[in-house]
Design an enzyme around this catalytic site. Sequence first.
Site, short mmCIF file in Angstrom:
data_model
loop_
_atom_site.label_atom_id
_atom_site.label_comp_id
_atom_site.label_asym_id
_atom_site.label_seq_id
_atom_site.Cartn_x
_atom_site.Cartn_y
_atom_site.Cartn_z
N ARG A 147 -0.98 -1.70 9.58
CA ARG A 147 -0.46 -0.52 8.90
C ARG A 147 -0.57 0.66 9.86
NH1 ARG A 147 -3.11 2.83 3.90
NH2 ARG A 147 -4.20 3.83 5.63
N TYR A 159 -3.40 12.11 5.23
CA TYR A 159 -3.92 10.85 4.71
C TYR A 159 -3.86 9.74 5.77
CZ TYR A 159 -4.23 6.27 2.97
OH TYR A 159 -4.60 4.98 2.86
N ASP A 220 2.15 3.64 4.57
CA ASP A 220 1.82 4.13 3.22
C ASP A 220 2.31 5.56 3.06
OD1 ASP A 220 -1.27 3.82 1.24
OD2 ASP A 220 0.68 4.73 0.77
N HIS A 222 1.97 7.16 0.44
CA HIS A 222 0.92 7.75 -0.38
C HIS A 222 1.43 8.74 -1.43
CE1 HIS A 222 -3.50 8.36 -0.93
NE2 HIS A 222 -3.47 7.12 -0.51
N GLU A 246 5.03 1.76 1.43
CA GLU A 246 4.19 1.74 0.22
C GLU A 246 4.15 3.09 -0.48
OE1 GLU A 246 -0.64 1.49 -0.54
OE2 GLU A 246 0.22 0.63 1.28
N GLU A 272 -1.09 0.39 -6.50
CA GLU A 272 -2.55 0.46 -6.36
C GLU A 272 -3.19 1.38 -7.38
OE1 GLU A 272 -3.68 3.81 -3.09
OE2 GLU A 272 -2.77 1.96 -2.30
N ARG A 293 0.95 -4.08 -5.67
CA ARG A 293 -0.19 -3.59 -4.88
C ARG A 293 -1.51 -3.48 -5.64
NH1 ARG A 293 -2.31 -2.99 -0.69
NH2 ARG A 293 -2.69 -0.75 -0.48
N GLU A 349 -4.50 -6.47 2.07
CA GLU A 349 -5.05 -5.33 2.82
C GLU A 349 -6.53 -5.61 3.09
OE1 GLU A 349 -5.53 -0.45 2.43
OE2 GLU A 349 -4.95 -1.63 0.68
N TRP A 412 -1.62 13.83 -3.27
CA TRP A 412 -2.36 13.58 -2.03
C TRP A 412 -2.10 12.20 -1.53
CZ3 TRP A 412 -6.31 10.01 -1.20
CH2 TRP A 412 -6.87 10.09 0.09
C1 CS2 Z 1 -4.71 3.67 0.23
C2 CS2 Z 1 -6.13 3.85 -0.19
O1 CS2 Z 1 -5.39 1.68 1.22
C3 CS2 Z 1 -4.46 2.28 0.71
O2 CS2 Z 1 -3.35 1.79 0.57
O3 CS2 Z 1 -3.73 4.11 -0.57
O4 CS2 Z 1 -6.84 4.04 0.95
C4 CS2 Z 1 -6.39 4.99 -1.13
O5 CS2 Z 1 -6.13 6.19 -0.55
C5 CS2 Z 1 -7.82 4.91 -1.60
O6 CS2 Z 1 -8.05 3.70 -2.19
C6 CS2 Z 1 -8.15 6.03 -2.57
O7 CS2 Z 1 -9.39 5.85 -3.08
MG MG Z 2 -2.00 2.92 -0.51
#
Ligand code: CS2
Ligand code: MG
Length: 412
Positions: A147, A159, A220, A222, A246, A272, A293, A349, A412
């Site tokens: 990634r 991020y 990602d 995000h 993602e 996620e 995810r 992941e 975020w």
């Molecule tokens: C992220 C995470 O791994 C990922 O794909 O989106 O690191 C996410 O930011 C954290 O799980 C938040 O707690």
């Molecule tokens: Mg993520």
Amino acid sequence: MKIERAEVIVTSPDRNFVTLKLTTDDGLTGLGDATLNGRELSVASYLSDHVVPLLINRDAHRIEDTWQFLYRSAYWRRGPVTMAAIAAVDVALWDIKAKAAGLPLYQLLGGASRNGILAYGHASGPTTEALFDSIRSHQEQGYRAIRVQTGVPGLKAIYGVAANQTAAGNKGKRYDYEPAQRSGLPTEEDWDTRAYLRHLPTVFEAVRNEFGPELPLLHDGHHRMTPIQAAKLGKALEPYDLFWLEDCTPAENQEALRLVRQHTTTPLAIGEIFNTVWDYQTLIREQLIDYVRSAVTHTGGITQLKKILEFAAQYQIKSGIHGPTDISPVGMAAALHLDLAIHNFGIQEYMKHGEKTNATFKQSFTFDDGYLHPGEQPGIGVELDVDEAGKYPYQMAYLPFNRLADGTVHDW
Ligand code: CS2
Ligand code: MG
């Protein structure tokens, strides 16, 4: 076999973790991860104050019944706290059932459908040079899929990019990005989607030129783009053949992905922050995503995530289970048993935990030559060293948040 004891263990070796430990009247124990990053104590309380009293003397073998009881008798359903609490009970019961059977859990889930579990790691860099270093460092660790997260000119913090990577003397050292800061209140970060959309395609062009066309690359987004911005990015990244893009746009409104799908063939991964199958209904039924995810820990455990993945399989949608460091080794192990058994596996992941965490949670899963395997221990294959855990009391930690240049709060 009755549940005789239920303990909620909060520890903070390298970061905060919440673990449920169940013990049966014939001495079998089971572990379940209930870690919700930045809101850990809410799940610990939900478990200690509301769920634990319901578990004592229950038949430990009745996993589906216990799942339905905890989901329906609560009256207030869904949501991250409830579903993380149910997940912890569910996985602990599967751990106990597999131990009672003397088998690794994946054998109870249908046995192995593959020899190993392809994992992806997190490479990142504030600069392209630092990013290249990080990609090489992950390849040296054996990762076969990477990634890519990168800094954006003009933005202070972003991020997925470890801040201290370019500091003098840190070249080539491994950096894992831990978002939750133990610094009291949440850190404010800045964001500019237009700057990101201009910069990211140039980074993927550079990475492809440097590392070639084969290496599976993931990114990602995000949750930071509007649907049309996500469509634009997906299209701009098509020449670089991503494994997936993602969380390209917040998906509470699942229909938003229709617009993204109209404009790009870049594979999409989402889920996620989802907690139930209902969060996926339109996305799966309309073929709007390619990867699910969700993490076992945040989606009501193995019992529900297995059902979501079976639903997804009907649409040839694959798994891409969430595995950052805020999923504990218990949550990771549970995911690996599911990954090994399901047919529609995509990728897993895998952010490695820190030394204190690995000393606190004894793990039998392995990472070798780019592939994970849950191991052959009966159960899920993780034991919690309660004395070690006792050394690391909980420490308040919050995830950062974003503000745009005009001060508006942003995802975020
Ligand atoms: C992220 C995470 O791994 C990922 O794909 O989106 O690191 C996410 O930011 C954290 O799980 C938040 O707690
Ligand atoms: Mg993520």
